[in-house]
Design an enzyme around this catalytic site. Sequence first.
Site, short mmCIF file in Angstrom:
data_model
loop_
_atom_site.label_atom_id
_atom_site.label_comp_id
_atom_site.label_asym_id
_atom_site.label_seq_id
_atom_site.Cartn_x
_atom_site.Cartn_y
_atom_site.Cartn_z
CG LEU A 33 -1.87 -1.22 1.30
CD1 LEU A 33 -2.78 -1.10 2.53
CD2 LEU A 33 -2.71 -1.38 0.04
CD GLU A 35 -0.20 9.14 1.58
OE1 GLU A 35 -1.13 9.94 1.39
OE2 GLU A 35 -0.06 8.53 2.65
CG HIS A 37 -3.14 1.24 -2.36
ND1 HIS A 37 -1.78 1.04 -2.49
CD2 HIS A 37 -3.72 0.49 -3.32
CE1 HIS A 37 -1.56 0.20 -3.49
NE2 HIS A 37 -2.71 -0.14 -4.02
N GLY A 147 -9.43 3.57 -8.16
CA GLY A 147 -8.61 4.71 -8.57
C GLY A 147 -8.71 4.98 -10.06
CG ASP A 150 -5.32 0.72 -12.13
OD1 ASP A 150 -4.54 -0.06 -12.68
OD2 ASP A 150 -5.09 1.25 -11.03
CB SER A 186 2.43 -1.79 -5.71
OG SER A 186 1.23 -1.42 -5.08
NE ARG A 187 3.15 -4.50 -12.25
CZ ARG A 187 1.85 -4.71 -12.37
NH1 ARG A 187 1.01 -3.69 -12.36
NH2 ARG A 187 1.38 -5.94 -12.53
P1 AMP Z 1 -3.69 -2.09 -6.93
O1 AMP Z 1 -3.27 -2.48 -5.56
O2 AMP Z 1 -2.59 -1.54 -7.77
O3 AMP Z 1 -4.52 -3.15 -7.62
O4 AMP Z 1 -4.68 -0.86 -6.74
C1 AMP Z 1 -5.80 -0.94 -5.90
C2 AMP Z 1 -6.67 0.27 -6.12
O5 AMP Z 1 -5.91 1.46 -5.83
C3 AMP Z 1 -7.14 0.42 -7.59
O6 AMP Z 1 -8.48 0.89 -7.60
C4 AMP Z 1 -6.19 1.45 -8.14
O7 AMP Z 1 -6.73 2.19 -9.21
C5 AMP Z 1 -5.97 2.34 -6.94
N1 AMP Z 1 -4.72 3.08 -7.08
C6 AMP Z 1 -3.47 2.56 -7.27
N2 AMP Z 1 -2.56 3.55 -7.43
C7 AMP Z 1 -3.26 4.72 -7.35
C8 AMP Z 1 -2.90 6.10 -7.45
N3 AMP Z 1 -1.65 6.47 -7.67
N4 AMP Z 1 -3.87 7.01 -7.31
C9 AMP Z 1 -5.16 6.64 -7.11
N5 AMP Z 1 -5.56 5.36 -6.99
C10 AMP Z 1 -4.64 4.41 -7.13
#
Ligand code: AMP
Length: 284
Positions: A33, A35, A37, A147, A150, A186-187
Amino acid sequence: MTIVEDIQAMREIIQDWKHRNSSIGFVPTMGFLHEGHASLIRKARKQNDKVVVSIFVNPTQFGPNEDFENYPRNMENDTQQCDKEEVDLIFAPCTKEMYPDPTYAFVDINQLGNSLCGATRPGHFRGVCTVVNKLFNIVMPDRAYFGEKDAQQLVIIQQMVHDLSIPVQIVPCPIVREKDGLAMSSRNSTLSPQERTAARVLSKSLELANNLMMQGETSASVIRSQMKEKIQLEPLATVEYIEIVDAQTLTPLENVKGDVLIALAVKIGNTRLIDNYRTHLEAI
Ligand code: AMP
């Protein structure tokens, strides 16, 4: 804060919350996680009685040669972050819990899932839709937070919820960026210092697109080729796609007008990053 790993225990807790008429806000994540998230969690915290965060690196949305094994994981830090944001419950199932053998049923999405990231990651959105559906059936949230980082995923989830009459409100949340413009991900943690500097080219190319549009450029192909040129100047970057599409239907635009989404995927070294910019332009 409770950490739950099995579906049956989830059902009991959720049933209890429902009996008490508590509203449930849900933030699905793959963990590690940051900011970005946290901004989703904070919004969920403000709007609901209970907040659930899921942490599950979903194997069905990764292709055979993708980074499932190497996807960053840090449950201890994630737990601390969730505690800090006053999350009520973390749902962190193992793969077997979510996909007991054999699994035959999937949720697929036509059309919207085949372009942009879907074109280079076949089956990706089938995996996303399936796991999000399963998670919705387990958490039974009133609101779920996604978010805009995506962008295609968000459009697809909204369509899926509409088409399958899933009783949940999807709440879109703006992209959170580092100071230099890089969208948080995260990447990003897998980038070397040189790659981290090079990764700025994604948001810089979107800035360039915005400047061109502000100067009156309307041709999507001109904007795309200028973005591509800019990214190609960065030796560590390889463009996977740059697309300019209608933000709702994701169909390619020849001229930028209406709700415009400029989306791109770029490999920086071995790390695949995505970013986008959404705007509304009146027809001239
Ligand atoms: P992930 O863990 O990458 O699958 O992301 C989980 C959720 O967090 C998804 O709805 C993403 O779109 C959102 N998210 C990831 N990075 C960001 C970011 N930089 N700004 C806003 N939302 C994000």
